[in-house]
Design a protein around this motif. Structure first.
Motif, mmCIF file in Angstrom:
data_model
loop_
_atom_site.group_PDB
_atom_site.id
_atom_site.type_symbol
_atom_site.label_atom_id
_atom_site.label_comp_id
_atom_site.label_asym_id
_atom_site.label_seq_id
_atom_site.Cartn_x
_atom_site.Cartn_y
_atom_site.Cartn_z
ATOM 1 N N ALA A 246 33.235 45.812 33.131
ATOM 2 C CA ALA A 246 34.524 45.460 32.523
ATOM 3 C C ALA A 246 35.694 45.905 33.407
ATOM 4 N N GLU A 247 35.584 47.104 33.971
ATOM 5 C CA GLU A 247 36.686 47.644 34.782
ATOM 6 C C GLU A 247 36.867 46.877 36.087
ATOM 7 N N GLY A 248 35.813 46.183 36.534
ATOM 8 C CA GLY A 248 35.908 45.448 37.796
ATOM 9 C C GLY A 248 36.201 43.974 37.635
ATOM 10 N N LEU A 249 36.205 43.489 36.384
ATOM 11 C CA LEU A 249 36.384 42.048 36.169
ATOM 12 C C LEU A 249 37.738 41.559 36.655
ATOM 13 N N SER A 250 38.777 42.318 36.392
ATOM 14 C CA SER A 250 40.130 41.902 36.795
ATOM 15 C C SER A 250 40.212 41.647 38.294
ATOM 16 N N GLY A 251 39.512 42.473 39.079
ATOM 17 C CA GLY A 251 39.538 42.317 40.530
ATOM 18 C C GLY A 251 38.847 41.061 41.015
ATOM 19 N N CYS A 252 38.073 40.407 40.140
ATOM 20 C CA CYS A 252 37.394 39.165 40.507
ATOM 21 C C CYS A 252 38.269 37.944 40.222
ATOM 22 N N PHE A 253 39.462 38.162 39.692
ATOM 23 C CA PHE A 253 40.466 37.108 39.524
ATOM 24 C C PHE A 253 41.530 37.357 40.582
ATOM 25 N N LYS A 254 41.503 36.577 41.639
ATOM 26 C CA LYS A 254 42.309 36.860 42.829
ATOM 27 C C LYS A 254 43.792 37.025 42.526
ATOM 28 N N GLU A 255 44.316 36.186 41.612
ATOM 29 C CA GLU A 255 45.744 36.228 41.336
ATOM 30 C C GLU A 255 46.158 37.426 40.502
ATOM 31 N N PHE A 256 45.178 38.139 39.899
ATOM 32 C CA PHE A 256 45.495 39.325 39.106
ATOM 33 C C PHE A 256 45.758 40.534 40.001
ATOM 34 N N ALA A 257 45.087 40.575 41.152
ATOM 35 C CA ALA A 257 44.980 41.804 41.936
ATOM 36 C C ALA A 257 46.321 42.452 42.272
ATOM 37 N N ALA A 258 47.197 41.736 42.958
ATOM 38 C CA ALA A 258 48.473 42.328 43.374
ATOM 39 C C ALA A 258 49.354 42.646 42.175
ATOM 40 N N ILE A 259 49.344 41.762 41.191
ATOM 41 C CA ILE A 259 50.179 41.961 40.000
ATOM 42 C C ILE A 259 49.733 43.178 39.210
#
Length: 309
Positions: A246-259
């Motif tokens: 769960a904690e790593g899922l956000s990092g698998c959405f490229k556009e989420f990372a910098a934001i």
């Protein structure tokens, strides 16, 4: 001891291409794996660089697996540089939720992705769409802009019209690549158009089920004219999240990372936390609502899996 690449694995045999051989002309060495691999719970994969010992009967034994640069579990293949994610615009209908699930799995490995939308000759014009599942030119253009805006390269192809084939070959120049996607989306047809004389089996879509039959039954690397290697894989429509937390899922959405770096809380899951910059970006339209909705669905699936196990 000679080295080579496993280009096919079938029925307990590994077909090894000698490392310095011409990809299009060399014969493979049929090998068995050493028992030590089984004892260590290690399985040689297609794409593995290996050392092997030749036997008197002209066959061989894989003695060592050299370090891998990448590994995919589904499809099972190693040392891939590029995953060509193949989805048809229709027949079967383009499923963006499944597309995003594939992207999560690939992003989790760190391998580059090339998006390929096939069967572009079946697109309809806006004023010709007769049923909701018809994919129009304008709708595909909207989807293409969405994923290009995220940072993905998108190529639209038609094996029937020979469109986009050269563009795919250009992107795979010198790479080890794998085609992945649902059954019936046209992976084998596209490879047949890319590799002269290949003639992989293809099948029509089942009208009752709305999906294709599995025409590819094993993973095999094949040489391209530009020096690359490409694998067709069995099609499938279901993926789980066994390797993604769960904690790593956000990092698998490229556009989420910098934001996400601007979120108040470290490890923000972008659900109900205050000052979540990802949810702000969704509200502002900077992040597509469809992508965020799929993120929430996948997060729920991962949490449900964790509760079960």
């Amino acid at each position: 001891m000679p080295q080579g690449y496993i280009v096919k694995a079938l029925s307990g045999y590994y077909y090894v291409l000698p490392e310095e051989a011409d990809l299009r002309e060399a014969k493979t060495v049929t090998c068995r794996g050493r028992g030590v691999f089984k004892n260590r719970n290690i399985t040689p994969l297609v794409g593995d660089r290996v050392m092997y010992a030749e036997t008197e009967n002209g066959e061989g034994t894989v003695t060592e697996i050299l370090p891998r640069t990448s590994e995919l579990i589904r499809p099972p293949i190693a040392n891939v540089n590029v995953v060509v994610l193949v989805f048809s615009v229709t027949e079967p209908v383009l499923n963006l939720q499944l597309l995003d699930k594939f992207l999560v799995h690939i992003e989790n490995t760190g391998i580059d992705v090339l998006l390929c939308f096939t069967k572009s000759d079946l697109l309809t014009e806006d004023d010709e769409a007769s049923v909701p599942k018809d994919m129009t030119v304008a709708e595909l253009e909207r989807i293409t802009k969405l994923y290009e805006g995220i940072g993905y390269t998108v190529v639209k192809t038609s094996s029937k019209l020979q469109e986009g084939v050269d563009a795919i070959l250009h992107h795979l120049d010198g790479a080890v690549s794998v085609f992945a996607g649902q059954s019936g989306v046209g992976k084998s047809s596209l490879l047949n158009a890319m590799i002269s004389g290949l003639n992989l089996e293809t099948n029509a879509i089942s009208q009752r089920l709305g999906r294709g039959k599995h025409t590819t039954r094993h993973v095999e690397l094949m040489p391209l004219t530009n020096g690359g290697l490409v694998a067709d894989t069995p099609g499938f429509s279901q993926l789980d999240f066994m390797e993604v937390e769960a904690e790593g899922l956000s990092g698998c959405f490229k556009e989420f990372a910098a934001i996400a770096e601007g979120c108040r809380f470290r490890g923000c899951l972008h659900l109900h936390e205050p000052d979540c910059k990802v949810r702000d970006a969704v509200a502002e339209g900077t992040i597509a609502a469809s992508r965020y909705d799929h993120y929430l669905l996948f997060l729920t699936e991962i949490k449900d899996r964790k509760r079960r196990y």
